[in-house]
Design an enzyme around this catalytic site. Structure first.
Site, PDB file in Angstrom:
ATOM      1  N   GLN A 109       0.853  -1.203   0.000  1.00 37.71           N
ATOM      2  CA  GLN A 109       0.000   0.000   0.000  1.00 37.71           C
ATOM      3  C   GLN A 109       0.882   1.243   0.000  1.00 37.71           C
ATOM      4  O   GLN A 109       0.617   2.227  -0.686  1.00 37.71           O
ATOM      5  CB  GLN A 109      -0.876   0.019   1.256  1.00 37.71           C
ATOM      6  CG  GLN A 109      -1.921  -1.077   1.289  1.00 37.71           C
ATOM      7  CD  GLN A 109      -2.925  -0.873   2.422  1.00 37.71           C
ATOM      8  OE1 GLN A 109      -2.618  -0.277   3.455  1.00 37.71           O
ATOM      9  NE2 GLN A 109      -4.127  -1.374   2.234  1.00 37.71           N
ATOM     10  N   ILE A 111       3.946   1.755  -1.046  1.00 37.15           N
ATOM     11  CA  ILE A 111       4.764   2.028  -2.229  1.00 37.15           C
ATOM     12  C   ILE A 111       3.963   2.715  -3.336  1.00 37.15           C
ATOM     13  O   ILE A 111       4.514   3.272  -4.270  1.00 37.15           O
ATOM     14  CB  ILE A 111       5.408   0.704  -2.748  1.00 37.15           C
ATOM     15  CG1 ILE A 111       6.660   0.964  -3.610  1.00 37.15           C
ATOM     16  CG2 ILE A 111       4.414  -0.152  -3.514  1.00 37.15           C
ATOM     17  CD1 ILE A 111       7.847   1.418  -2.862  1.00 37.15           C
ATOM     18  N   GLU A 120      14.824  -0.530  -0.732  1.00 37.56           N
ATOM     19  CA  GLU A 120      14.322  -1.638   0.096  1.00 37.56           C
ATOM     20  C   GLU A 120      15.409  -2.680   0.330  1.00 37.56           C
ATOM     21  O   GLU A 120      16.287  -2.890  -0.513  1.00 37.56           O
ATOM     22  CB  GLU A 120      13.107  -2.284  -0.595  1.00 37.56           C
ATOM     23  CG  GLU A 120      12.418  -3.318   0.289  1.00 37.56           C
ATOM     24  CD  GLU A 120      11.112  -3.863  -0.304  1.00 37.56           C
ATOM     25  OE1 GLU A 120      10.750  -3.485  -1.428  1.00 37.56           O
ATOM     26  OE2 GLU A 120      10.467  -4.682   0.381  1.00 37.56           O
ATOM     27  N   ALA A 123      15.969  -9.001  -0.732  1.00 44.20           N
ATOM     28  CA  ALA A 123      15.780 -10.421  -0.393  1.00 44.20           C
ATOM     29  C   ALA A 123      16.385 -11.299  -1.494  1.00 44.20           C
ATOM     30  O   ALA A 123      16.247 -12.515  -1.469  1.00 44.20           O
ATOM     31  CB  ALA A 123      14.311 -10.722  -0.194  1.00 44.20           C
ATOM     32  N   ARG A 196      12.281 -16.809  -2.041  1.00 44.72           N
ATOM     33  CA  ARG A 196      11.449 -15.829  -1.312  1.00 44.72           C
ATOM     34  C   ARG A 196       9.999 -15.826  -1.774  1.00 44.72           C
ATOM     35  O   ARG A 196       9.127 -15.324  -1.076  1.00 44.72           O
ATOM     36  CB  ARG A 196      12.043 -14.417  -1.454  1.00 44.72           C
ATOM     37  CG  ARG A 196      12.017 -13.910  -2.889  1.00 44.72           C
ATOM     38  CD  ARG A 196      12.502 -12.499  -2.982  1.00 44.72           C
ATOM     39  NE  ARG A 196      12.806 -12.129  -4.358  1.00 44.72           N
ATOM     40  CZ  ARG A 196      13.105 -10.907  -4.746  1.00 44.72           C
ATOM     41  NH1 ARG A 196      13.181  -9.939  -3.853  1.00 44.72           N
ATOM     42  NH2 ARG A 196      13.369 -10.650  -5.992  1.00 44.72           N
ATOM     43  N   HIS A 214       5.570  18.337   1.510  1.00 42.08           N
ATOM     44  CA  HIS A 214       4.288  18.439   0.806  1.00 42.08           C
ATOM     45  C   HIS A 214       3.729  17.045   0.523  1.00 42.08           C
ATOM     46  O   HIS A 214       2.562  16.744   0.819  1.00 42.08           O
ATOM     47  CB  HIS A 214       4.462  19.217  -0.502  1.00 42.08           C
ATOM     48  CG  HIS A 214       3.298  19.087  -1.431  1.00 42.08           C
ATOM     49  ND1 HIS A 214       2.038  19.523  -1.100  1.00 42.08           N
ATOM     50  CD2 HIS A 214       3.189  18.511  -2.660  1.00 42.08           C
ATOM     51  CE1 HIS A 214       1.205  19.241  -2.094  1.00 42.08           C
ATOM     52  NE2 HIS A 214       1.878  18.622  -3.041  1.00 42.08           N
ATOM     53  N   HIS A 218       0.521  14.711   2.074  1.00 40.42           N
ATOM     54  CA  HIS A 218      -0.456  14.015   1.231  1.00 40.42           C
ATOM     55  C   HIS A 218      -0.580  12.551   1.691  1.00 40.42           C
ATOM     56  O   HIS A 218      -1.687  12.024   1.848  1.00 40.42           O
ATOM     57  CB  HIS A 218       0.001  14.091  -0.226  1.00 40.42           C
ATOM     58  CG  HIS A 218      -0.917  13.415  -1.202  1.00 40.42           C
ATOM     59  ND1 HIS A 218      -2.212  13.809  -1.415  1.00 40.42           N
ATOM     60  CD2 HIS A 218      -0.720  12.341  -2.011  1.00 40.42           C
ATOM     61  CE1 HIS A 218      -2.773  13.019  -2.321  1.00 40.42           C
ATOM     62  NE2 HIS A 218      -1.888  12.111  -2.693  1.00 40.42           N
ATOM     63  N   ARG A 223      -3.296   8.276   4.823  1.00 46.05           N
ATOM     64  CA  ARG A 223      -3.014   7.063   5.598  1.00 46.05           C
ATOM     65  C   ARG A 223      -3.198   7.233   7.100  1.00 46.05           C
ATOM     66  O   ARG A 223      -3.251   6.230   7.812  1.00 46.05           O
ATOM     67  CB  ARG A 223      -1.596   6.567   5.284  1.00 46.05           C
ATOM     68  CG  ARG A 223      -1.344   6.293   3.800  1.00 46.05           C
ATOM     69  CD  ARG A 223      -2.291   5.253   3.234  1.00 46.05           C
ATOM     70  NE  ARG A 223      -1.991   4.949   1.833  1.00 46.05           N
ATOM     71  CZ  ARG A 223      -2.605   4.023   1.115  1.00 46.05           C
ATOM     72  NH1 ARG A 223      -3.573   3.304   1.650  1.00 46.05           N
ATOM     73  NH2 ARG A 223      -2.276   3.817  -0.148  1.00 46.05           N
TER      74      ARG A 223
HETATM   75  C1  LIG Z   1      -8.401   4.390   1.426  1.00 40.81           C
HETATM   76  C2  LIG Z   1      -7.609   4.033   0.186  1.00 40.81           C
HETATM   77  C3  LIG Z   1      -8.026   2.995  -0.637  1.00 40.81           C
HETATM   78  C4  LIG Z   1      -7.298   2.656  -1.791  1.00 40.81           C
HETATM   79  N1  LIG Z   1      -7.724   1.609  -2.577  1.00 40.81           N
HETATM   80  C5  LIG Z   1      -7.005   1.259  -3.673  1.00 40.81           C
HETATM   81  C6  LIG Z   1      -7.401   0.145  -4.515  1.00 40.81           C
HETATM   82  O1  LIG Z   1      -8.395  -0.504  -4.252  1.00 40.81           O
HETATM   83  N2  LIG Z   1      -6.625  -0.171  -5.584  1.00 40.81           N
HETATM   84  C7  LIG Z   1      -5.516   0.558  -5.908  1.00 40.81           C
HETATM   85  O2  LIG Z   1      -4.866   0.229  -6.917  1.00 40.81           O
HETATM   86  N3  LIG Z   1      -5.125   1.598  -5.153  1.00 40.81           N
HETATM   87  C8  LIG Z   1      -5.828   1.961  -4.052  1.00 40.81           C
HETATM   88  N4  LIG Z   1      -5.403   3.019  -3.280  1.00 40.81           N
HETATM   89  C9  LIG Z   1      -4.181   3.730  -3.662  1.00 40.81           C
HETATM   90  C10 LIG Z   1      -4.512   5.100  -4.290  1.00 40.81           C
HETATM   91  O3  LIG Z   1      -5.251   4.938  -5.477  1.00 40.81           O
HETATM   92  C11 LIG Z   1      -3.203   5.860  -4.600  1.00 40.81           C
HETATM   93  O4  LIG Z   1      -2.437   5.095  -5.510  1.00 40.81           O
HETATM   94  C12 LIG Z   1      -2.374   6.102  -3.365  1.00 40.81           C
HETATM   95  O5  LIG Z   1      -3.177   6.631  -2.329  1.00 40.81           O
HETATM   96  C13 LIG Z   1      -1.246   7.070  -3.681  1.00 40.81           C
HETATM   97  O6  LIG Z   1      -1.815   8.334  -3.904  1.00 40.81           O
HETATM   98  P1  LIG Z   1      -1.200   9.357  -4.943  1.00 40.81           P
HETATM   99  O7  LIG Z   1      -1.089   8.757  -6.308  1.00 40.81           O
HETATM  100  O8  LIG Z   1      -2.004  10.627  -4.841  1.00 40.81           O
HETATM  101  O9  LIG Z   1       0.260   9.597  -4.291  1.00 40.81           O
HETATM  102  P2  LIG Z   1       1.651   9.858  -4.996  1.00 40.81           P
HETATM  103  O10 LIG Z   1       2.025   8.730  -5.880  1.00 40.81           O
HETATM  104  O11 LIG Z   1       2.611  10.242  -3.903  1.00 40.81           O
HETATM  105  O12 LIG Z   1       1.394  11.099  -5.899  1.00 40.81           O
HETATM  106  C14 LIG Z   1       1.116  12.378  -5.346  1.00 40.81           C
HETATM  107  C15 LIG Z   1       0.469  13.204  -6.437  1.00 40.81           C
HETATM  108  O13 LIG Z   1       1.427  13.375  -7.495  1.00 40.81           O
HETATM  109  C16 LIG Z   1       0.768  13.297  -8.759  1.00 40.81           C
HETATM  110  N5  LIG Z   1       1.338  12.166  -9.518  1.00 40.81           N
HETATM  111  C17 LIG Z   1       2.292  11.300  -9.086  1.00 40.81           C
HETATM  112  N6  LIG Z   1       2.626  10.444 -10.065  1.00 40.81           N
HETATM  113  C18 LIG Z   1       1.862  10.764 -11.127  1.00 40.81           C
HETATM  114  C19 LIG Z   1       1.712  10.242 -12.426  1.00 40.81           C
HETATM  115  N7  LIG Z   1       2.437   9.219 -12.864  1.00 40.81           N
HETATM  116  N8  LIG Z   1       0.828  10.821 -13.254  1.00 40.81           N
HETATM  117  C20 LIG Z   1       0.077  11.850 -12.858  1.00 40.81           C
HETATM  118  N9  LIG Z   1       0.163  12.422 -11.632  1.00 40.81           N
HETATM  119  C21 LIG Z   1       1.036  11.867 -10.769  1.00 40.81           C
HETATM  120  C22 LIG Z   1      -0.719  13.127  -8.474  1.00 40.81           C
HETATM  121  O14 LIG Z   1      -1.312  14.390  -8.420  1.00 40.81           O
HETATM  122  C23 LIG Z   1      -0.737  12.529  -7.092  1.00 40.81           C
HETATM  123  O15 LIG Z   1      -1.922  12.758  -6.363  1.00 40.81           O
HETATM  124  C24 LIG Z   1      -6.118   3.376  -2.132  1.00 40.81           C
HETATM  125  C25 LIG Z   1      -5.707   4.421  -1.307  1.00 40.81           C
HETATM  126  C26 LIG Z   1      -6.419   4.752  -0.160  1.00 40.81           C
HETATM  127  C27 LIG Z   1      -5.928   5.882   0.731  1.00 40.81           C
END
Ligand SMILES: Cc1cc2nc3c(=O)[nH]c(=O)nc-3n(C[C@H](O)[C@H](O)[C@H](O)COP(=O)(O)OP(=O)(O)OC[C@H]3O[C@@H](n4cnc5c(N)ncnc54)[C@H](O)[C@@H]3O)c2cc1C
Length: 302
Positions: A109, A111, A120, A123, A196, A214, A218, A223
């Site tokens: 979750q 990563i 990391e 292994a 592994r 920042h 987020h 989390r």
């Molecule tokens: C309660 C909960 C339930 C979830 N359930 C699922 C699930 O069922 N299945 C699943 O696969 N995931 C799930 N996730 C994971 C979720 O979809 C996100 O992948 C995770 O929370 C990381 O968020 P993020 O992409 O905003 O963060 P980061 O990867 O840190 O990115 C931060 C911000 O940077 C920008 N960004 C980063 N990389 C890119 C990119 N390549 N392209 C465009 N913009 C980018 C975006 O604006 C993003 O919001 C869940 C998360 C939560 C909190």
């Protein structure tokens, strides 16, 4: 989470050799440096390094030649303004490097937060320790009937004892076979990178994780939230305790506008306006789906 005496000695050694520096120092962060904070049954999170402090956020926002500090009150006002208006780049000027020991299913979750730098434990190169996350009985709950992604009532004692036995037995059996596979006694021994694959997702891994403030906020917003899975939330909570001491003004602004704040849709704002004007609004008249209505209300009705 017991560390070996050698690991404890290394940490004590690092803390016993302070140096003078011209860089920004956060007294609050210094207390945490290197010290592991226990999380779950064998995990921890510890601060390895940090860059910047509250004043560094203001320094960047003002593009100052000096520390950028006007007065503590002034700085706090600026930080709150930046947070309130999503002016995020000054927060990216601060960074945090953590060493985290966590179960593999939690790491999967974690990563997903791509805006961090990760290294990391290998292994392929090293042998993983025989350490598995086994939930406490009070954390062992049934599938939630309300939320497909969550858990509901705690399991009864008999079922919980049975599940805990399976978790322990299966993990140890898989680890026994892992050890037997990689052993080169009387056989060639399977490569560690292959063996592994037999290990369960509750085995512990470790990584160094570096992120700017920042993106850390987020991560914490998602989390440390009550909807996040308990096993990752406890890590986020432990990190919150560190961030609170490292950049107290920024953390207060984060608590005020993100953790404690709510986000409203256009329909939500309209409903609120109508409610404030004395109208009785129901889900049927709100223009929202049943789920949206439930979520809208759950933001302030506890
Ligand atoms: C309660 C909960 C339930 C979830 N359930 C699922 C699930 O069922 N299945 C699943 O696969 N995931 C799930 N996730 C994971 C979720 O979809 C996100 O992948 C995770 O929370 C990381 O968020 P993020 O992409 O905003 O963060 P980061 O990867 O840190 O990115 C931060 C911000 O940077 C920008 N960004 C980063 N990389 C890119 C990119 N390549 N392209 C465009 N913009 C980018 C975006 O604006 C993003 O919001 C869940 C998360 C939560 C909190």
């Amino acid at each position: 989470m017991p560390l070996t005496p050698e690991q404890d000695a290394e940490i004590a050694d690092l803390r016993a050799t302070p140096r003078t520096t011209l860089r920004a120092v956060s007294e609050g962060a210094e207390q945490h440096l290197y010290v592991p904070k226990p999380v779950l049954d064998h995990g921890f999170v510890r601060m390895i390094d940090y860059m910047g402090d509250d004043a560094a956020i203001c320094q960047a926002a003002r593009v100052s030649y000096g520390r950028g500090t006007k007065s503590v009150q002034n700085d706090e006002g600026l930080i709150r303004y930046l947070m309130r208006h999503w002016h995020s780049t000054p927060f990216e000027m601060c960074e945090l490097k953590l060493h985290v020991k966590l179960p593999v299913f939690v790491a999967r979750q974690w990563i997903r937060h791509r805006t961090a730098n990760v290294n990391e434990y290998s292994a392929r190169y090293s042998i993983l320790d025989r350490e598995f996350y086994i939930p406490r009985t009070e954390d062992l709950a049934a599938q939630s009937s309300q939320n497909n992604q969550g858990r509901g009532d705690v399991l009864g004692p008999e079922e919980s004892a049975r599940v805990l036995d399976w978790l322990r037995e299966d993990a140890h059996r898989a680890y026994d076979h892992y050890e037997q596979m990689i052993s080169d006694e009387g056989q060639q021994g399977v490569a560690r990178e292959l063996a592994r694959m037999n290990l369960p997702a509750n085995i512990y891994t470790q990584w160094y994780w570096k992120v700017d403030l920042h993106n850390l906020f987020h991560f914490l917003r998602l989390r440390a939230d009550s909807h996040a899975q308990y096993e990752i939330r406890v890590y986020a909570d432990a990190i919150c305790e560190m961030v609170k001491d490292w950049v107290p003004a920024a953390y207060r602004a984060f608590e005020e506008y993100r953790l404690g704040g709510v986000t409203l849709s256009a329909s939500g704002v309209e409903c609120l306006r109508r409610m404030l004007a004395g109208e009785e609004v129901t889900q049927e008249t709100s223009g929202m789906s049943a789920r949206e209505w439930r979520e809208f209300n759950s933001q302030w009705i506890t």
